[in-house]
Write a protein that holds these residues in place. Sequence first.
Motif, PDB file in Angstrom:
ATOM      1  N   ASP A  37       0.867  -1.166   0.000  1.00  0.00           N
ATOM      2  CA  ASP A  37       0.000   0.000   0.000  1.00  0.00           C
ATOM      3  C   ASP A  37       0.906   1.219   0.000  1.00  0.00           C
ATOM      4  N   THR A  38       0.338   2.394   0.170  1.00  0.00           N
ATOM      5  CA  THR A  38       1.154   3.606   0.077  1.00  0.00           C
ATOM      6  C   THR A  38       2.310   3.584   1.071  1.00  0.00           C
ATOM      7  N   ALA A  39       2.036   3.102   2.307  1.00  0.00           N
ATOM      8  CA  ALA A  39       3.063   3.129   3.344  1.00  0.00           C
ATOM      9  C   ALA A  39       4.219   2.188   3.041  1.00  0.00           C
ATOM     10  N   HIS A  40       4.003   1.168   2.198  1.00  0.00           N
ATOM     11  CA  HIS A  40       5.050   0.195   1.914  1.00  0.00           C
ATOM     12  C   HIS A  40       5.458   0.197   0.442  1.00  0.00           C
TER      13      HIS A  40
ATOM     14  N   TRP B  32      11.043   8.465   2.707  1.00  0.00           N
ATOM     15  CA  TRP B  32      10.125   9.226   1.858  1.00  0.00           C
ATOM     16  C   TRP B  32       8.849   8.444   1.563  1.00  0.00           C
ATOM     17  N   GLU B  33       8.578   7.370   2.291  1.00  0.00           N
ATOM     18  CA  GLU B  33       7.465   6.491   1.923  1.00  0.00           C
ATOM     19  C   GLU B  33       6.092   7.161   2.034  1.00  0.00           C
ATOM     20  N   MET B  34       5.973   8.240   2.828  1.00  0.00           N
ATOM     21  CA  MET B  34       4.706   8.942   2.966  1.00  0.00           C
ATOM     22  C   MET B  34       4.646  10.218   2.131  1.00  0.00           C
TER      23      MET B  34
ATOM     24  N   GLU C   5       8.725   5.409  -3.235  1.00  0.00           N
ATOM     25  CA  GLU C   5       9.783   6.079  -2.486  1.00  0.00           C
ATOM     26  C   GLU C   5      11.013   6.292  -3.372  1.00  0.00           C
ATOM     27  N   TYR C   6      11.346   5.273  -4.151  1.00  0.00           N
ATOM     28  CA  TYR C   6      12.484   5.395  -5.066  1.00  0.00           C
ATOM     29  C   TYR C   6      12.240   6.493  -6.094  1.00  0.00           C
ATOM     30  N   LYS C   7      11.019   6.565  -6.593  1.00  0.00           N
ATOM     31  CA  LYS C   7      10.709   7.556  -7.632  1.00  0.00           C
ATOM     32  C   LYS C   7      11.013   8.966  -7.152  1.00  0.00           C
ATOM     33  N   VAL C   8      10.615   9.296  -5.918  1.00  0.00           N
ATOM     34  CA  VAL C   8      10.837  10.660  -5.442  1.00  0.00           C
ATOM     35  C   VAL C   8      12.313  10.896  -5.144  1.00  0.00           C
ATOM     36  N   ILE C   9      12.996   9.932  -4.555  1.00  0.00           N
ATOM     37  CA  ILE C   9      14.423  10.114  -4.274  1.00  0.00           C
ATOM     38  C   ILE C   9      15.202  10.260  -5.577  1.00  0.00           C
TER      39      ILE C   9
END
Length: 356
Positions: free
Chosen positions: A67-70, A237-239, A75-79
């Motif tokens: 889900d969004t939290a996992h 950055w997961e959230m 997370e990789y996309k934003v980093i």
Amino acid sequence: MTAEDTDYFDRLVDVDALAEFLTDKLGPTEDYDVYRHEEGHSNETLFVEWGGRELVIRRPPPGETADTAHDVLREYKVIDALQETDVPVPPTVAATDDHSIIGSDFYVMDRLRGEVLRDAEPETFANEDDRHRVGTELVDTLASIHELDYEAVGLCEFGRPEGYTQRQVDRWGKQLSWAFEVTTDEREVPVLREVGDWLQENCPEEHPQTLVHGDFKLDNVMFSSESPVDLIAVFDWEMSTLGDPRADLGWMLSYWREQSDQTTDREEFVSTFMTHPDYPSRTELVERWEDQTGYEFVHERFYRALAVYKLAGLGEMFFRRYLEGNSDDPMYPRMEQQVPELADRALRIIEGEEPL
């Protein structure tokens, strides 16, 4: 490592399959080792030694439905998008959705070395200049996130910024209702319902729309080990999404304590070393954020109360899991007393008894 630990580690990673993946991406090496980082409470973190290079792997917990939290690929996309920006992040290496390698999505980034401030300040930071820089570097970095042109780095479809704040209020009300299904048999927290009602009635209808981190706080960043202090990376950055920057600021401030704040012996979520007068005050942090972003921190009681309400929601979910026998974390049973204290703190903020 116990047999139980070994079994869990084997569920996290197939070391031979991972070696093949890394060989394809980085070239071969004879010096290879993998071990688990024990500090995480959401996504799993593995440290890898690959020749002379230190790497970090992030993957969801085994058995979890993504889900969004996992969502580690999110997370990789934003980093990865932030690599050439003013926001400090670790260098990315690779990511994959091929579950045949370690059983889940995962990504790889370079490991950085430095100081993560959790329970205490390092001795090298125990001076007026560096204490002040810890605070200013923290808020300056948050401002750089909020100032980012997210469209220019390819994140224009990274979230739904309209209505973000109202969704936060609604979401955490639902989370608490879920927890209360079990926890009210042990004790009730009527103040939390009062706080939730106030948040619904006072939720701002409009807000700026920026990239938000979602969990920006002191122990989710890394500082250089030497003086003068420099913030070198933002983690977890997961959230992150597109939303309301004032919610990010309110969350950061909920962890930034001052000497005049009421505290208890059961403060589980917050360190208190920044109560030393050498550290900036919350007001100074807000003024610096306002100067850099051009946004005014209006409705400050709402955003600060929302942050503590969310902390209480986390604690109440922990308490339900404990009562149902779904966790052996020693922190979870302490939420029986901690959550009511957080609820009281949120009410103090609303009523102006814990000022900015």
